[in-house]
Motif scaffolding. Structure first.
Motif, short mmCIF file in Angstrom:
data_model
loop_
_atom_site.label_atom_id
_atom_site.label_comp_id
_atom_site.label_asym_id
_atom_site.label_seq_id
_atom_site.Cartn_x
_atom_site.Cartn_y
_atom_site.Cartn_z
N GLU A 276 0.80 -1.22 0.00
CA GLU A 276 0.00 0.00 0.00
C GLU A 276 0.84 1.27 0.00
O GLU A 276 0.28 2.38 -0.04
CB GLU A 276 -0.91 0.01 1.24
N LEU A 277 2.15 1.15 0.02
CA LEU A 277 2.99 2.34 0.14
C LEU A 277 2.75 3.38 -0.95
O LEU A 277 2.72 4.59 -0.67
CB LEU A 277 4.47 1.94 0.19
N PRO A 278 2.54 2.99 -2.21
CA PRO A 278 2.24 4.02 -3.23
C PRO A 278 0.96 4.80 -2.95
O PRO A 278 0.76 5.89 -3.50
CB PRO A 278 2.12 3.20 -4.52
N ASN A 279 0.09 4.26 -2.09
CA ASN A 279 -1.19 4.91 -1.79
C ASN A 279 -1.14 5.81 -0.55
O ASN A 279 -2.16 6.39 -0.17
CB ASN A 279 -2.28 3.85 -1.60
N GLY A 280 0.03 5.91 0.08
CA GLY A 280 0.18 6.85 1.18
C GLY A 280 0.15 6.24 2.56
O GLY A 280 -0.15 5.05 2.74
N ALA A 281 0.45 7.07 3.56
CA ALA A 281 0.61 6.62 4.94
C ALA A 281 -0.66 6.03 5.52
O ALA A 281 -0.63 5.04 6.25
CB ALA A 281 1.10 7.78 5.81
N HIS A 282 -1.81 6.64 5.22
CA HIS A 282 -3.06 6.14 5.79
C HIS A 282 -3.35 4.73 5.32
O HIS A 282 -3.75 3.87 6.12
CB HIS A 282 -4.21 7.08 5.42
N ALA A 283 -3.13 4.47 4.04
CA ALA A 283 -3.39 3.14 3.49
C ALA A 283 -2.43 2.11 4.09
O ALA A 283 -2.82 0.98 4.38
CB ALA A 283 -3.26 3.17 1.97
N MET A 285 -0.92 2.23 7.09
CA MET A 285 -1.22 1.96 8.50
C MET A 285 -2.55 1.22 8.68
O MET A 285 -2.72 0.49 9.66
CB MET A 285 -1.21 3.26 9.30
N ALA A 286 -3.46 1.40 7.75
CA ALA A 286 -4.72 0.65 7.83
C ALA A 286 -4.46 -0.85 7.78
O ALA A 286 -5.16 -1.64 8.43
CB ALA A 286 -5.66 1.07 6.71
N LYS A 287 -3.44 -1.26 7.01
CA LYS A 287 -3.05 -2.66 6.95
C LYS A 287 -2.10 -3.04 8.08
O LYS A 287 -2.25 -4.07 8.73
CB LYS A 287 -2.38 -2.96 5.60
N LEU A 288 -1.10 -2.18 8.30
CA LEU A 288 -0.03 -2.51 9.24
C LEU A 288 -0.53 -2.61 10.67
O LEU A 288 -0.06 -3.44 11.45
CB LEU A 288 1.08 -1.46 9.14
N LEU A 289 -1.51 -1.78 11.03
CA LEU A 289 -2.04 -1.77 12.39
C LEU A 289 -3.45 -2.34 12.48
O LEU A 289 -4.16 -2.09 13.46
CB LEU A 289 -1.99 -0.35 12.96
N VAL A 302 -1.41 4.96 17.40
CA VAL A 302 -1.97 4.66 16.08
C VAL A 302 -1.83 5.88 15.17
O VAL A 302 -1.31 5.79 14.05
CB VAL A 302 -3.44 4.23 16.19
N ALA A 303 -2.27 7.03 15.65
CA ALA A 303 -2.16 8.26 14.86
C ALA A 303 -0.70 8.69 14.74
O ALA A 303 -0.28 9.19 13.68
CB ALA A 303 -2.98 9.37 15.51
N LEU A 304 0.08 8.50 15.78
CA LEU A 304 1.48 8.92 15.75
C LEU A 304 2.27 8.15 14.69
O LEU A 304 3.09 8.72 13.98
CB LEU A 304 2.12 8.71 17.12
N ALA A 305 2.01 6.86 14.57
CA ALA A 305 2.69 6.06 13.55
C ALA A 305 2.35 6.56 12.15
O ALA A 305 3.23 6.71 11.29
CB ALA A 305 2.32 4.59 13.71
N GLU A 306 1.07 6.83 11.91
CA GLU A 306 0.66 7.31 10.59
C GLU A 306 1.27 8.67 10.28
O GLU A 306 1.76 8.91 9.17
CB GLU A 306 -0.86 7.38 10.50
N ARG A 307 1.26 9.56 11.25
CA ARG A 307 1.80 10.90 11.02
C ARG A 307 3.31 10.87 10.82
O ARG A 307 3.86 11.65 10.03
CB ARG A 307 1.44 11.81 12.19
N THR A 308 3.98 9.97 11.52
CA THR A 308 5.43 9.86 11.34
C THR A 308 5.76 9.38 9.94
O THR A 308 6.64 9.94 9.25
CB THR A 308 6.02 8.90 12.39
N LEU A 309 5.06 8.36 9.47
CA LEU A 309 5.30 7.87 8.11
C LEU A 309 4.92 8.94 7.09
O LEU A 309 5.64 9.16 6.10
CB LEU A 309 4.51 6.59 7.86
N ALA A 310 3.81 9.63 7.31
CA ALA A 310 3.39 10.68 6.37
C ALA A 310 4.46 11.76 6.25
O ALA A 310 4.75 12.27 5.14
CB ALA A 310 2.07 11.29 6.82
N ALA A 311 5.05 12.15 7.37
CA ALA A 311 6.10 13.17 7.35
C ALA A 311 7.33 12.68 6.58
O ALA A 311 7.96 13.44 5.85
CB ALA A 311 6.47 13.56 8.77
#
Length: 316
Positions: A276-283, A285-289, A302-311
């Motif tokens: 899902e990496l080409p689809n962005g951080a939210h996609a 983390m939806a799978k990873l977590l 949960v939100a911190l992991a997504e925001r860290t990857l997004a950054a």
């Protein structure tokens, strides 16, 4: 600290044989985790086998273009190796993010994988802990417990501790494998994904190693290139364990790999999340977590992991 006997091993096979033969034996090399636990009487080995002189301090190139890292290569030497810095920069960055320079000088590659959790209930012998005392209960899951730094995924009703290693998170993103020697002298290779066990009902059993089995090396496959980064979010700027850490390997076409630390009993990565990496951080983390079970205190992870990857993705 309780009394113990001591011996030095000359080679890995001899060390493994002795560890299986002597009741209550433990290996010691750098000792950066074991000695602390012995002082607190969390670990009480009857016998220590010093394996620091068994000749496992080299980093060698493999036939397929990867690297074979001896189990007793120090974290400092591994992070500074020119081949690691050039071909596996995510590993260097993860190592430098861990502990202090003094500890990295002594900590070993094999010991880093085997270090035990920093859960406060594991370290406090007045508190219940299934990992330290099987069947005692999990103090972190009692009413009013402190669980801010603990796990949100891969945990169980018996344990929500996290694995503390930064190095292992980067190695999981790089598809590392662990080489061992058993008490019979046989050797085997274990993928890092399979090396650490999830707690289930037996959190005291943390790896798939058999009695006496000793790590001899960690192998990295041939370099995969791409942009590699490691981001560690913690309560203070240095010498602190991760609330969340992210190891990212990203190719020019947007594909890649993502591994998380600070959230699970082992470095956390899933192939369907990588896809899902080409689809962005939210996609991702939806799978990873997926299936995460945070407590009220650590639900922010949960939100911190997504925001860290997004950054991290935004830096491209």
């Amino acid at each position: 600290m309780r009394a113990f006997s001591y011996e030095r091993a000359n080679d890995p096979a001899h060390a493994a044989t002795r560890a299986a033969a002597v009741s209550g034996a433990k290996f010691i090399a750098g000792g950066t985790n074991l000695l602390d636990l012995m002082k607190l009487e969390i670990e009480t080995p009857a016998h220590l086998i010093d394996v620091s002189g068994t000749g496992l301090e080299r980093i060698e190139e493999t036939a397929d273009g990867g690297l074979r890292i001896g189990a007793f290569v120090s974290n400092t030497d591994l992070a500074a190796d020119s081949r690691v810095r050039r071909d596996y920069p995510v590993l260097t960055r993860a190592l430098v993010a861990g502990a202090s320079g003094q500890l990295r000088n002594k900590a070993t590659t094999g010991g880093n994988l085997l270090q035990r959790t920093r859960c406060p209930y594991f370290y406090d012998t007045a508190q219940p802990c299934n990992k330290r005392d099987p069947g005692a209960g999990c103090g972190a899951l009692t009413e009013g417990a402190f669980s801010r730094q603990l796990g949100i995924i891969g945990t169980s009703d018996a344990c929500i501790a996290t694995h503390p290693s930064d190095m292992a998170v980067a190695m999981r993103a790089l598809d590392a494998s662990v080489e061992t020697v058993t008490s019979t002298g046989a050797t085997r290779r274990i993928s890092l994904d399979e090396f650490h066990r999830l707690p289930g009902e037996t959190p005291e059993i943390e790896t798939v190693l058999d009695a006496g089995e000793m790590i001899t090396a960690v192998t990295l496959p041939a370099p995969i290139g791409g942009r590699q980064a490691y981001q560690k979010v913690r309560d203070r700027a240095s010498y602190a364990f991760a609330l969340v850490s992210v190891a990212l390997v990203r190719q020019p076409d947007g594909t890649g790999r993502v591994a998380l630390g600070g959230v699970a009993p082992k470095p956390w990565r899933r192939a369907d999340a990588d896809a899902e990496l080409p689809n962005g951080a939210h996609a991702v983390m939806a799978k990873l977590l997926a299936g995460a079970r945070p407590t009220e205190e650590n639900a922010f992870k949960v939100a911190l992991a997504e925001r860290t990857l997004a950054a991290m993705l935004a830096e491209d």
